[in-house]
Design an enzyme around this catalytic site. Structure first.
Site, short mmCIF file in Angstrom:
data_model
loop_
_atom_site.label_atom_id
_atom_site.label_comp_id
_atom_site.label_asym_id
_atom_site.label_seq_id
_atom_site.Cartn_x
_atom_site.Cartn_y
_atom_site.Cartn_z
N SER A 83 0.91 -1.17 -0.01
CA SER A 83 0.03 0.00 0.09
C SER A 83 0.95 1.36 -0.34
CB SER A 83 -0.76 0.11 1.28
OG SER A 83 -1.88 1.22 1.12
N ASP A 84 0.29 2.32 -0.46
CA ASP A 84 1.09 3.63 -0.52
C ASP A 84 -0.01 4.71 -0.72
OD1 ASP A 84 4.01 4.70 -1.10
OD2 ASP A 84 2.88 5.70 -2.27
#
Length: 213
Positions: free
Chosen positions: A82-83
């Protein structure tokens, strides 16, 4: 490369390793809500955005790169990457790192809307995975955050209390930072903290991960 096992959920076994490609305590706390055993491994990637790259594309690319980086060293696993990229009037906002930069960020954002792009990637590295299930799943969840028009003194006091210097946007919405926000608009309330659990559970269900054993 540090690895932090999650030892609090050993009552529910999985037929495969589940790995969070992150060193973020916030993402680990969110993932723990699903009551699945997992471990966290920090990916070693360059998180610099490309020139002229759209914010959502930066977030999606980095989420996938994080997952693939861990898949290379931990095959036969399901990897979660995730970012998050925040933007104000088209300009990307990163993690401030210290009090001075955090105050400058909040001063720019007060009374305005900030868009948070939280990208999620689930990579299925199992060799015996279901051929009908996707190996790579990607999704960007957009959150609109309206900041209150607060005084310098209030913003400075908040930062001294919470010190959110490792958070893009200089505010922890899951803690006292909620008091400097006026409105949050999102289809997934966990996206703003860094790991969109509604999207994640949908992706894991496609891989036959059971949540209610």
């Amino acid at each position: 490369m540090p690895s932090t096992p999650n030892n609090t959920l050993q009552n529910k076994a999985l037929s495969h390793p589940l790995i969070l490609a992150s060193s973020s305590i916030y993402r680990a706390e969110l993932l723990a809500r699903l009551r699945l055993p997992f471990e966290s491994i920090a990916p070693e990637i360059d998180e610099t955005s490309y020139p002229h790259e759209a914010p959502e594309q930066t977030a999606l690319r980095l989420a996938q790169e994080k997952a693939i980086a861990i898949a290379k060293i931990r095959p036969e696993s399901i990897i979660i990457g995730s970012d998050q990229v925040a933007t104000l009037e088209g300009e990307q906002i990163g993690k401030p790192g210290n009090h001075q930069f955090a105050l400058q960020q909040l001063q720019k954002m007060r009374g305005k809307q900030v868009i948070f792009h939280t990208a999620l990637c689930v990579f299925d590295g199992r060799s015996e995975r279901d051929a009908s299930a996707p190996q790579v799943q990607l999704q960007n969840i957009q959150t609109l955050v309206h900041f209150r028009d607060l005084s310098d003194a209030e913003l400075d006091a908040y930062l001294h209390i919470e010190q959110p210097y490792d958070c893009a946007g200089s505010a922890k919405n899951e803690a006292l930072g909620i008091a400097i926000l006026e409105k949050i608009i999102s289809e997934d309330p966990t996206a703003l903290t860094g790991l969109p659990l509604i999207a994640l559970t949908s992706m894991l269900r496609k891989l036959a991960v059971a949540f209610f054993k």
